[in-house]
Design a protein around this motif. Structure first.
Motif, PDB file in Angstrom:
ATOM      1  N   ALA A 283      -1.992   9.508  -0.155  1.00 32.01           N
ATOM      2  CA  ALA A 283      -1.757   8.066  -0.246  1.00 32.01           C
ATOM      3  C   ALA A 283      -2.197   7.348   1.025  1.00 32.01           C
ATOM      4  O   ALA A 283      -2.713   6.216   0.970  1.00 32.01           O
ATOM      5  N   LYS A 284      -2.018   7.996   2.165  1.00 34.73           N
ATOM      6  CA  LYS A 284      -2.392   7.359   3.435  1.00 34.73           C
ATOM      7  C   LYS A 284      -3.902   7.148   3.541  1.00 34.73           C
ATOM      8  O   LYS A 284      -4.357   6.110   4.029  1.00 34.73           O
ATOM      9  N   ILE A 285      -4.691   8.116   3.068  1.00 37.33           N
ATOM     10  CA  ILE A 285      -6.140   7.901   3.133  1.00 37.33           C
ATOM     11  C   ILE A 285      -6.579   6.917   2.049  1.00 37.33           C
ATOM     12  O   ILE A 285      -7.524   6.146   2.251  1.00 37.33           O
ATOM     13  N   CYS A 286      -5.886   6.914   0.914  1.00 37.86           N
ATOM     14  CA  CYS A 286      -6.198   5.927  -0.123  1.00 37.86           C
ATOM     15  C   CYS A 286      -5.890   4.516   0.374  1.00 37.86           C
ATOM     16  O   CYS A 286      -6.608   3.557   0.049  1.00 37.86           O
ATOM     17  N   TYR A 287      -4.835   4.385   1.162  1.00 40.17           N
ATOM     18  CA  TYR A 287      -4.510   3.099   1.780  1.00 40.17           C
ATOM     19  C   TYR A 287      -5.667   2.632   2.665  1.00 40.17           C
ATOM     20  O   TYR A 287      -6.070   1.464   2.626  1.00 40.17           O
ATOM     21  N   THR A 299       2.502   7.480  -4.279  1.00 39.28           N
ATOM     22  CA  THR A 299       3.802   7.282  -3.630  1.00 39.28           C
ATOM     23  C   THR A 299       4.941   7.362  -4.638  1.00 39.28           C
ATOM     24  O   THR A 299       6.020   7.886  -4.318  1.00 39.28           O
ATOM     25  N   LEU A 300       4.720   6.872  -5.848  1.00 40.17           N
ATOM     26  CA  LEU A 300       5.755   7.025  -6.876  1.00 40.17           C
ATOM     27  C   LEU A 300       6.005   8.495  -7.179  1.00 40.17           C
ATOM     28  O   LEU A 300       7.155   8.922  -7.345  1.00 40.17           O
ATOM     29  N   GLU A 301       4.938   9.277  -7.241  1.00 36.96           N
ATOM     30  CA  GLU A 301       5.094  10.713  -7.486  1.00 36.96           C
ATOM     31  C   GLU A 301       5.808  11.391  -6.322  1.00 36.96           C
ATOM     32  O   GLU A 301       6.654  12.272  -6.518  1.00 36.96           O
ATOM     33  N   ALA A 302       5.470  10.986  -5.104  1.00 35.14           N
ATOM     34  CA  ALA A 302       6.135  11.566  -3.932  1.00 35.14           C
ATOM     35  C   ALA A 302       7.631  11.298  -3.971  1.00 35.14           C
ATOM     36  O   ALA A 302       8.452  12.184  -3.676  1.00 35.14           O
ATOM     37  N   LEU A 303       8.003  10.091  -4.341  1.00 33.69           N
ATOM     38  CA  LEU A 303       9.413   9.708  -4.338  1.00 33.69           C
ATOM     39  C   LEU A 303      10.219  10.399  -5.436  1.00 33.69           C
ATOM     40  O   LEU A 303      11.451  10.411  -5.386  1.00 33.69           O
ATOM     41  N   CYS A 327       4.103   2.229  -0.976  1.00 34.09           N
ATOM     42  CA  CYS A 327       4.276   1.827  -2.370  1.00 34.09           C
ATOM     43  C   CYS A 327       4.462   0.310  -2.472  1.00 34.09           C
ATOM     44  O   CYS A 327       3.895  -0.342  -3.365  1.00 34.09           O
ATOM     45  N   ALA A 328       5.240  -0.255  -1.557  1.00 35.20           N
ATOM     46  CA  ALA A 328       5.464  -1.703  -1.559  1.00 35.20           C
ATOM     47  C   ALA A 328       4.162  -2.461  -1.341  1.00 35.20           C
ATOM     48  O   ALA A 328       3.884  -3.463  -2.024  1.00 35.20           O
ATOM     49  N   ILE A 329       3.353  -1.985  -0.412  1.00 39.66           N
ATOM     50  CA  ILE A 329       2.079  -2.651  -0.123  1.00 39.66           C
ATOM     51  C   ILE A 329       1.139  -2.554  -1.322  1.00 39.66           C
ATOM     52  O   ILE A 329       0.504  -3.541  -1.727  1.00 39.66           O
ATOM     53  N   ALA A 330       1.051  -1.345  -1.903  1.00 39.61           N
ATOM     54  CA  ALA A 330       0.162  -1.159  -3.055  1.00 39.61           C
ATOM     55  C   ALA A 330       0.609  -2.010  -4.237  1.00 39.61           C
ATOM     56  O   ALA A 330      -0.218  -2.651  -4.911  1.00 39.61           O
ATOM     57  N   ALA A 331       1.916  -2.022  -4.495  1.00 38.52           N
ATOM     58  CA  ALA A 331       2.430  -2.823  -5.611  1.00 38.52           C
ATOM     59  C   ALA A 331       2.135  -4.309  -5.389  1.00 38.52           C
ATOM     60  O   ALA A 331       1.769  -5.036  -6.326  1.00 38.52           O
ATOM     61  N   TYR A 332       2.284  -4.774  -4.170  1.00 41.40           N
ATOM     62  CA  TYR A 332       1.984  -6.173  -3.844  1.00 41.40           C
ATOM     63  C   TYR A 332       0.518  -6.481  -4.131  1.00 41.40           C
ATOM     64  O   TYR A 332       0.188  -7.511  -4.739  1.00 41.40           O
ATOM     65  N   ARG A 333      -0.362  -5.581  -3.698  1.00 41.84           N
ATOM     66  CA  ARG A 333      -1.798  -5.784  -3.919  1.00 41.84           C
ATOM     67  C   ARG A 333      -2.153  -5.779  -5.402  1.00 41.84           C
ATOM     68  O   ARG A 333      -3.134  -6.407  -5.816  1.00 41.84           O
ATOM     69  N   LEU A 334      -1.354  -5.079  -6.191  1.00 39.67           N
ATOM     70  CA  LEU A 334      -1.603  -4.989  -7.629  1.00 39.67           C
ATOM     71  C   LEU A 334      -0.884  -6.083  -8.413  1.00 39.67           C
ATOM     72  O   LEU A 334      -0.962  -6.123  -9.645  1.00 39.67           O
ATOM     73  N   GLY A 335      -0.174  -6.954  -7.706  1.00 35.02           N
ATOM     74  CA  GLY A 335       0.539  -8.040  -8.368  1.00 35.02           C
ATOM     75  C   GLY A 335       1.860  -7.625  -8.981  1.00 35.02           C
ATOM     76  O   GLY A 335       2.448  -8.380  -9.763  1.00 35.02           O
ATOM     77  N   LEU A 336       2.351  -6.461  -8.608  1.00 32.12           N
ATOM     78  CA  LEU A 336       3.630  -5.963  -9.127  1.00 32.12           C
ATOM     79  C   LEU A 336       4.724  -6.351  -8.131  1.00 32.12           C
ATOM     80  O   LEU A 336       5.257  -5.523  -7.392  1.00 32.12           O
ATOM     81  N   PHE A 337       5.062  -7.620  -8.103  1.00 33.99           N
ATOM     82  CA  PHE A 337       5.892  -8.141  -7.024  1.00 33.99           C
ATOM     83  C   PHE A 337       7.340  -7.653  -7.091  1.00 33.99           C
ATOM     84  O   PHE A 337       7.973  -7.450  -6.052  1.00 33.99           O
ATOM     85  N   HIS A 338       7.873  -7.473  -8.281  1.00 32.42           N
ATOM     86  CA  HIS A 338       9.247  -6.966  -8.383  1.00 32.42           C
ATOM     87  C   HIS A 338       9.330  -5.548  -7.817  1.00 32.42           C
ATOM     88  O   HIS A 338      10.231  -5.235  -7.026  1.00 32.42           O
ATOM     89  N   GLU A 339       8.388  -4.704  -8.227  1.00 34.63           N
ATOM     90  CA  GLU A 339       8.360  -3.328  -7.715  1.00 34.63           C
ATOM     91  C   GLU A 339       8.120  -3.319  -6.204  1.00 34.63           C
ATOM     92  O   GLU A 339       8.719  -2.530  -5.465  1.00 34.63           O
ATOM     93  N   SER A 340       7.243  -4.206  -5.753  1.00 35.72           N
ATOM     94  CA  SER A 340       6.963  -4.300  -4.324  1.00 35.72           C
ATOM     95  C   SER A 340       8.226  -4.639  -3.541  1.00 35.72           C
ATOM     96  O   SER A 340       8.511  -4.044  -2.492  1.00 35.72           O
ATOM     97  N   LEU A 341       9.001  -5.577  -4.058  1.00 37.92           N
ATOM     98  CA  LEU A 341      10.230  -5.992  -3.381  1.00 37.92           C
ATOM     99  C   LEU A 341      11.222  -4.838  -3.277  1.00 37.92           C
ATOM    100  O   LEU A 341      11.826  -4.616  -2.216  1.00 37.92           O
ATOM    101  N   GLU A 342      11.387  -4.094  -4.357  1.00 42.78           N
ATOM    102  CA  GLU A 342      12.345  -2.988  -4.350  1.00 42.78           C
ATOM    103  C   GLU A 342      11.961  -1.920  -3.331  1.00 42.78           C
ATOM    104  O   GLU A 342      12.809  -1.400  -2.602  1.00 42.78           O
ATOM    105  N   HIS A 343      10.688  -1.605  -3.261  1.00 39.20           N
ATOM    106  CA  HIS A 343      10.257  -0.565  -2.319  1.00 39.20           C
ATOM    107  C   HIS A 343      10.244  -1.083  -0.878  1.00 39.20           C
ATOM    108  O   HIS A 343      10.485  -0.311   0.059  1.00 39.20           O
TER     109      HIS A 343
END
Length: 370
Positions: A283-287, A299-303, A327-343
């Protein structure tokens, strides 16, 4: 007292700065035996003043296994349990009672006489606040007879007797490492190259050699050596194979070969799906590649992995705020704001004073209100 005679034994050289804290930690043992390999400071005198039995044996050419075997030879034959440590290591208080309890309450799997060795939690590195960073279960507790140290570096204690050997897991016995940053690892690479030359079929030494090449930034040498390791007939330990694949992936990434890096991280995950480290490192290199769908998935799989390994190294970044943060950063970039907030909240829970995490949370909350 249990009636067990416990001896701490160690090797050292020029470690006077560590003597007092080490002796304070080891004093729960019945006997402390130290083999000094040629100190030029006051290490020997300070150890003797604190009550250690000290021998001086200079080892040339230097090999860790030779030094540790000399040290073990100085341990009296009537000792029941040997505990090998280094002077830059300290146990949490109460370690002896934990050891005795586990040793005496062990239920043998084999009938008749057995021989025991112990495993206990080792914090190889600690964070600035003193909490564990890199952790794994250590193996330097054993009975007195029929054990010898093997390999010039990354040495390990091996049983060569005829009785069944059983492992005792010693819950609550925790050893912490406080390394001297001025000490060099310069001898490791030539000693590992020597070890592989001495035993070309030894998978463990070839793995360590490949990893050391990676530490030294010798990326192609690391790749070649670790691929050789994976082909060895005895390279069957899944955890170590997974780590080798991770180091190959990291080396390819450093060489700029993103495709191969991705492929080898996928192989590492397939080797041990229940370990967090390959997911988080991938995930870090994908980031860094702004590959947000992959970061989110990994990151979801890791958790989903809830327990640390009891058989291999646990990297601190896999168990701190990092997975939730990514996970929060990726979710934000994907427009998944609720998931981003939780993480983002979960990440901040791990590090409540982390300024960037606090800023990220405020940013996500602001978007949520729009």
């Amino acid at each position: 007292m249990s009636g067990l005679k416990i001896c701490v034994y160690a090797i050292c050289k020029n470690e006077e700065a560590f003597v007092d804290k080490w002796m304070d930690s080891m004093k729960e043992a019945d006997l402390i035996v130290v083999t000094d390999t040629g100190s030029e400071d006051d290490t020997v005198e300070k150890l003797k003043e604190r009550g250690a039995v000290v021998y001086v044996d200079v080892v040339k050419p230097w090999r860790f296994d030779v030094a540790r075997n000399i040290s073990l030879d100085h341990v009296p034959e009537d000792v029941d349990i040997c505990v090998c440590t280094d002077l830059d290591e300290r146990f949490d208080p109460g370690w002896r009672s934990r050891l005795e309890e586990a040793w005496l309450n062990h239920k043998p799997r084999n009938k008749g006489a057995i021989v025991k060795t112990g495993r206990y939690l080792y914090n190889w590195s600690l964070k600035e606040d003193g909490t564990p960073d890199i952790q794994f279960y250590y193996f330097k507790v054993h009975e007195r007879k029929d054990f010898r140290w093997k390999c010039p570096v990354h040495e390990f204690v091996q049983y060569f007797g005829s009785l069944p050997l059983e492992t005792v897991y010693i819950d609550g016995m925790v050893l912490n490492h406080y390394p001297d940053p001025t000490k060099s690892r310069g001898s490791y690479l030539p000693l590992l190259e020597l070890a592989v030359k001495e035993a070309p079929g030894d998978e463990r030494m070839r793995y360590y050699l490949g990893r050391e090449y990676m530490y030294k930034g010798k990326w192609q040498e690391s790749i070649n050596t670790l691929k050789e390791y994976l082909l060895l007939p005895n390279a069957k330990w899944c955890d170590e194979r997974c780590a080798a694949m991770r180091w190959i992936a990291r080396s390819y990434y450093r060489l700029g070969n993103i495709k191969e890096a991705y492929q080898w991280y996928f192989k590492a995950i397939a080797e041990v799906p229940g370990m967090r480290d390959p997911y988080v490192e991938f995930a870090k290199i994908c980031y860094e590649q702004s590959d947000w769908p992959m970061v989110y998935y990994l990151t979801l799989e890791a958790l989903k992995v809830k327990e640390k390994s009891r058989t291999f190294v646990n990297m601190g970044y896999s168990w701190d705020y990092t997975p939730d943060d990514l996970c929060a950063i990726a979710a934000y970039r994907l427009g998944l704001f609720h998931e981003s907030l939780e993480h983002a909240k979960a990440a901040l829970h791990f590090a409540p004073n982390h300024e960037r995490l606090k800023s990220n949370l405020k940013l996500i909350q602001a978007v949520q209100k729009e």
